[in-house]
Design a protein around this motif. Structure first.
Motif, short mmCIF file in Angstrom:
data_model
loop_
_atom_site.label_atom_id
_atom_site.label_comp_id
_atom_site.label_asym_id
_atom_site.label_seq_id
_atom_site.Cartn_x
_atom_site.Cartn_y
_atom_site.Cartn_z
N ALA A 148 39.23 21.83 36.53
CA ALA A 148 38.82 20.44 36.34
C ALA A 148 38.60 19.80 37.70
CB ALA A 148 39.87 19.67 35.55
N ASN A 149 37.44 19.20 37.90
CA ASN A 149 37.10 18.54 39.16
C ASN A 149 36.85 17.07 38.88
OD1 ASN A 149 37.16 21.05 40.40
ND2 ASN A 149 34.98 21.40 40.09
N TYR A 150 37.43 16.21 39.70
CA TYR A 150 37.26 14.76 39.54
C TYR A 150 36.85 14.15 40.87
CZ TYR A 150 38.24 9.83 38.72
OH TYR A 150 38.13 8.46 38.62
N LYS A 151 35.75 13.40 40.82
CA LYS A 151 35.25 12.73 42.01
C LYS A 151 35.88 11.34 42.08
CE LYS A 151 30.89 11.81 44.44
NZ LYS A 151 29.42 11.87 44.35
N ILE A 152 36.91 11.21 42.92
CA ILE A 152 37.64 9.95 43.02
C ILE A 152 36.75 8.86 43.58
CG2 ILE A 152 39.65 8.84 44.05
CD1 ILE A 152 40.93 11.62 44.26
N SER A 153 35.97 9.19 44.59
CA SER A 153 35.02 8.26 45.20
C SER A 153 33.92 9.10 45.83
CB SER A 153 35.71 7.39 46.25
OG SER A 153 36.18 8.18 47.33
N ASN A 154 33.01 8.45 46.53
CA ASN A 154 31.89 9.19 47.13
C ASN A 154 32.35 10.21 48.16
OD1 ASN A 154 29.90 7.94 45.63
ND2 ASN A 154 29.64 6.26 47.11
N ASN A 155 33.53 10.01 48.72
CA ASN A 155 33.99 10.93 49.76
C ASN A 155 35.36 11.54 49.46
OD1 ASN A 155 35.43 8.57 50.08
ND2 ASN A 155 35.41 8.65 52.32
N GLN A 156 35.80 11.48 48.19
CA GLN A 156 37.07 12.08 47.82
C GLN A 156 36.91 12.92 46.55
OE1 GLN A 156 40.80 9.57 48.54
NE2 GLN A 156 39.23 7.99 48.19
N GLN A 157 37.50 14.11 46.56
CA GLN A 157 37.38 15.04 45.44
C GLN A 157 38.74 15.64 45.15
OE1 GLN A 157 34.16 15.57 44.36
NE2 GLN A 157 34.43 17.13 42.79
N LEU A 158 39.07 15.72 43.86
CA LEU A 158 40.32 16.32 43.41
C LEU A 158 39.99 17.47 42.47
CD1 LEU A 158 43.45 16.00 43.58
CD2 LEU A 158 43.29 14.66 41.46
N ARG A 159 40.57 18.64 42.72
CA ARG A 159 40.29 19.83 41.91
C ARG A 159 41.60 20.44 41.42
NH1 ARG A 159 36.35 20.19 46.14
NH2 ARG A 159 34.21 20.28 45.29
N LEU A 160 41.63 20.76 40.13
CA LEU A 160 42.80 21.37 39.50
C LEU A 160 42.37 22.67 38.84
CD1 LEU A 160 45.77 21.27 38.35
CD2 LEU A 160 44.77 20.09 36.36
N GLY A 161 43.14 23.73 39.05
CA GLY A 161 42.89 25.00 38.40
C GLY A 161 44.11 25.46 37.63
N ILE A 162 43.90 25.94 36.41
CA ILE A 162 44.97 26.54 35.61
C ILE A 162 44.54 27.97 35.32
CG2 ILE A 162 46.40 26.36 33.55
CD1 ILE A 162 45.59 23.44 33.32
N PHE A 163 45.30 28.93 35.84
CA PHE A 163 44.95 30.34 35.74
C PHE A 163 45.77 31.03 34.66
CE2 PHE A 163 44.17 28.86 40.03
CZ PHE A 163 42.89 29.32 40.29
N ASN A 164 45.12 32.00 34.01
CA ASN A 164 45.78 32.80 32.97
C ASN A 164 46.38 31.88 31.90
OD1 ASN A 164 46.85 34.90 31.51
ND2 ASN A 164 48.24 35.62 33.14
N LEU A 165 45.50 31.14 31.25
CA LEU A 165 45.93 30.15 30.26
C LEU A 165 46.81 30.77 29.17
CD1 LEU A 165 42.62 28.13 29.79
CD2 LEU A 165 44.76 27.26 30.73
N GLY A 166 46.50 31.97 28.76
CA GLY A 166 47.27 32.63 27.70
C GLY A 166 48.50 33.35 28.19
N ASN A 167 48.80 33.26 29.50
CA ASN A 167 49.97 33.91 30.09
C ASN A 167 49.99 35.41 29.79
OD1 ASN A 167 52.22 33.60 31.76
ND2 ASN A 167 53.62 33.55 30.02
N LYS A 168 48.84 36.05 29.95
CA LYS A 168 48.68 37.47 29.66
C LYS A 168 49.24 38.32 30.80
CE LYS A 168 46.76 41.11 27.56
NZ LYS A 168 47.21 41.58 26.24
N LYS A 169 49.96 39.37 30.44
CA LYS A 169 50.41 40.34 31.44
C LYS A 169 49.36 41.43 31.55
CE LYS A 169 54.36 43.09 32.99
NZ LYS A 169 55.76 43.48 32.72
N TYR A 170 48.81 41.61 32.76
CA TYR A 170 47.72 42.57 32.91
C TYR A 170 47.68 43.09 34.34
CZ TYR A 170 45.01 38.86 35.23
OH TYR A 170 44.58 37.89 36.10
N TRP A 171 46.90 44.15 34.53
CA TRP A 171 46.75 44.79 35.83
C TRP A 171 45.27 45.00 36.12
CZ3 TRP A 171 50.56 45.80 32.40
CH2 TRP A 171 51.88 45.82 32.86
N ASN A 172 44.90 44.86 37.39
CA ASN A 172 43.56 45.23 37.84
C ASN A 172 43.57 46.68 38.31
OD1 ASN A 172 42.36 42.71 37.38
ND2 ASN A 172 42.98 41.93 39.38
#
Length: 728
Positions: free
Chosen positions: A672-696
């Protein structure tokens, strides 16, 4: 395979829909240009070959704090891993990795990766993500333009220029401060840069500070996990002087240092560490680079414009390991191991461009010469202390220290290339022939430390040369679609450590020996592709087949010396191997707020000598991104879905092999990205939403199913990242 078939069908349906577009939707950007395929800027629609592009916006919008993050949504490109202590070791493209994929940063070749055993690993040094303008990746053999190191592909990373940043503002200055947090490593970052640009001179000065802990693997609170405490600092400067008209002199300096303290718990009490009670590591790396570029336009009979580049780079690793254990008789011991790896890289490159117009065709000719000189040194030292007697000796497991595992080596490489992009007048055809000559010279020099492996250890020099041709053709079906085909020959000379390895472990009766008969790897690659670039949909499909000859298998077990009973290891050639597959991508701009981007890769590889699969191949992978932005452009959401097939096709012909085979998985990440103002940006990331156990697969492919470190190599559980940016 069922999931793979479904994915293929899904994309084919999307592809068919590209011919029935809704005029009410907004248009996709069709102006993306890349330089990696021809060493000259070209619209990606006109490139013969499969090219992936990761922009600075992609990196920012996915909260990517390193190159592994930036590449995670590529379907046929993976980071290779050297475990919880050393981290990412290199990049794998279409199942080819290690030092077979060339990595360039602003045209400068990256340092080689080197590893030996459990305690020593000089990994790939990749740039700070805040400094990256874009990453261009050419899939498949690229030796014709980039030489011996690019038999598996080329990753070209471009950093910011002053004018790139200042044009984002109304004036001639640009500054940025970014604060970030990465939950999967409890990592923190503060990054700041300032840039200016006027008629005669511009510059960038940037500094980044990072620190964090070890990767928080899935269920890590229940595991005997490894704990790390690391910090990293990067200073980046670049200055551009306009000497006259379009001629620019550019020089820069980049320096990065990293310190990492690790408490290793994941395999204490297991295997050869069964009697180990404590294992601590202290690692340091320094990477410095000086560059000088001169871009010029003269427009004479030989060339219209070009670039002259000179550079010097130095990479140093120092790794210390402290181990407490007991001997077989129960004597408490303290062991200290020290590893050093130094590589100096100097180079000179000249690239020239000339357009020639005839009565029936236009020729865009790119030609040039490049020269690199590498000096590589390695050293291991160590000692063992009897904690009962206090006696310290420079001997561990029969090895007497200090010692070198390969002689100090100097590698000189010279390449001369030419490419001609021929556009035939009043025709839909474009023909691109290219050719390169490579000369490779390896000169080792033995000394007392190397002779500690045995004065009779053989070392060899290598002089190799090869010609790598390429032929590509493209046919424009209409203004929006084309098909292309190409043949590319790849070449890779035998690396210094494969040729002259001199490892000797008397207590285990193990020895690695040089191979004076090691031959260069070559490949013959074929690629066929179709692309459609519509107003609101884009689709591409690429099929490829590459045949490898004399593929080098590093430090392979070759048998037992009948006279001494010593188990021998030696790098050797696999006579023939093949890799083939299909890659698809689809973009769809539904309306001004909603879009979709999907990629899929399916790859197979075989050792044709023993009729077994190649274990370096990643399983089939599909990635989809659904992107939404608000009508006022203040909010945006991105949902990334990654689907990977289970690993079930590997070489286990040796009865001693019982590799860990990760199951297939589906993982979802939300940004999720939110533009607070013309010169400010806030970004939030949520990884592995399902809480999956996995390997690459690329990070665990060398581990057995019962290896105790497997749990510690799992990917992180659900985590969050946060980034705040202020621009001035």
């Amino acid at each position: 395979m069922k999931n793979t078939r479904i994915a293929f069908a899904f994309l084919i349906i999307f592809a068919n829909s590209t011919y029935a577009e809704d005029d009410s939707t907004v248009e996709l950007d069709r102006t993306t240009v890349v330089a990696v395929a021809n060493k000259q800027m070209r619209p990606i629609m006109e490139v013969v070959g499969s090219v992936s592009v990761i922009t600075a916006d992609n990196i920012a919008n996915t909260n990517s704090e390193n190159m592994a993050d930036a590449l995670r949504y590529e379907s046929n490109i993976s980071m290779e891993n050297a475990g919880t202590r050393f981290g990412s070791s290199g990049i794998n493209i279409r199942g080819i990795g290690q030092n077979r994929v060339a990595i360039e940063i602003d045209g400068i070749t990256n340092a080689k990766q080197f590893s030996l055993g459990t305690y020593s690993n000089a990994t790939a040094q990749l740039p700070e993500t805040d400094l990256i303008k874009n990453v261009e990746i050419l899939n498949g053999p690229a030796s014709t333009l980039y030489g011996s190191d690019a038999i598996g592909g080329i990753v070209s990373i471009q950093t910011w220029n002053p004018e790139d940043l200042t044009r984002m503002n109304d004036g001639n200055r640009y500054s940025k401060i970014r604060l970030g947090y990465d939950g999967k490593t409890h990592g923190r970052v503060i990054s700041g840069l300032t840039a200016w640009d006027n008629d005669r001179m511009g510059g960038i000065v940037a500094f980044t500070q990072r620190d964090g802990k070890g990767l928080m693997n899935h269920d890590s609170t229940q595991l005997a996990r490894d704990f790390s405490d690391w910090d990293e600092q990067t200073l980046f400067t670049k200055f551009v002087i306009n000497t006259s008209g379009t001629n620019n002199l550019k020089f820069g300096f980049t320096g990065t240092q990293r310190n990492n303290d690790t408490q290793i718990n994941s395999f204490i009490g297991q295997g050869r560490f069964a009697r180990t009670t404590e294992l601590l590591a202290k690692d340091n790396s320094d990477n410095y680079r000086l560059t000088l570029d001169y871009d010029f336009a003269i427009n004479n009979q030989l060339f219209d414009d070009g670039v002259l580049r000179a550079y010097y780079a130095k990479t140093t690793f120092k790794q210390d390991t402290f181990e407490k254990r007991s001997s077989r008789r129960g004597t408490p011991l303290s062991q200290f191991r020290h590893f050093e790896y130094n590589q100096q890289n100097m180079g000179l490159e000249l690239n020239l461009n000339k357009q020639v117009v005839t009565h029936s065709s236009t020729h865009n000719i790119i030609y040039g010469i490049d020269y690199t000189s590498l000096d590589i040194q390695e050293l291991r030292n160590g000692s063992e202390t009897n904690l009962f007697t206090g006696v310290t000796l420079p001997v561990i497991l029969g090895e007497v220290f200090p010692r070198r595992d390969f002689p100090n080596s100097k590698v000189n490489q010279l390449g001369v290339f030419m490419l001609d992009e021929i556009t035939i007048d009043d025709s839909a055809w474009t023909i691109i022939p290219a050719i390169r000559f490579d000369y490779y010279d390896l000169k080792p020099s033995r000394d007392v430390l190397f002779d500690a492996n045995g004065a009779d250890t053989q070392i060899v020099s290598i002089n190799e040369s090869d010609i790598s041709p390429k032929l590509g053709v493209m046919y424009d079906i209409n203004d929006n679609a084309n098909i292309y085909a190409q043949y590319v020959r790849g070449f890779r000379a035998p690396p210094f450590d494969d040729v002259n390895i001199g490892l000797n472990l008397p207590i285990f009766n193990i020895r690695a020996i040089a191979n004076p008969d090691l031959q260069s790897e070559t490949s013959n690659g074929f690629e066929l592709g179709y692309r459609y670039f519509g107003d609101n949909q884009q689709f591409s499909i690429t099929s490829f087949y590459t045949d490898y000859n004399n593929f080098i298998e590093s430090k392979a077990r070759i048998g037992v010396d009948v006279d001494t009973g010593t188990l021998l290891f030696q790098s050797r050639n696999i006579e023939q191997a093949e890799i083939y597959g299909v890659e698809l991508s689809h973009k769809w701009q539904f309306n001004e707020q909603l879009s979709s981007y999907t990629t899929l890769a399916w790859t197979r590889g075989n050792n044709k000598t023993n009729d077994q699969p190649l274990n370096t191949i990643s399983p089939a992978k599909m990635v989809n991104n659904i992107s939404w932005s608000s009508s006022n452009q203040l909010w945006s959401l991105d949902l990334y879905s990654t689907f990977t097939q289970s690993v079930d096709r590997i070489d286990e012909s040796d009865p001693r092999d019982d590799f860990f085979k990760p199951a297939g998985f589906a993982v979802f990440d939300l940004f999720a990205n939110y533009k607070i103002s013309n010169n400010q940006q806030l970004r939030l990331g949520i990884f592995n939403l399902g809480n999956k156990k996995y390997w690459n697969w690329q990070q665990v492919r060398n581990f057995s199913a019962n290896d105790s470190i497997i749990d510690a190599m799992s990917q992180p559980s659900r985590s969050v990242s946060l980034s705040y940016t202020l621009t001035l």
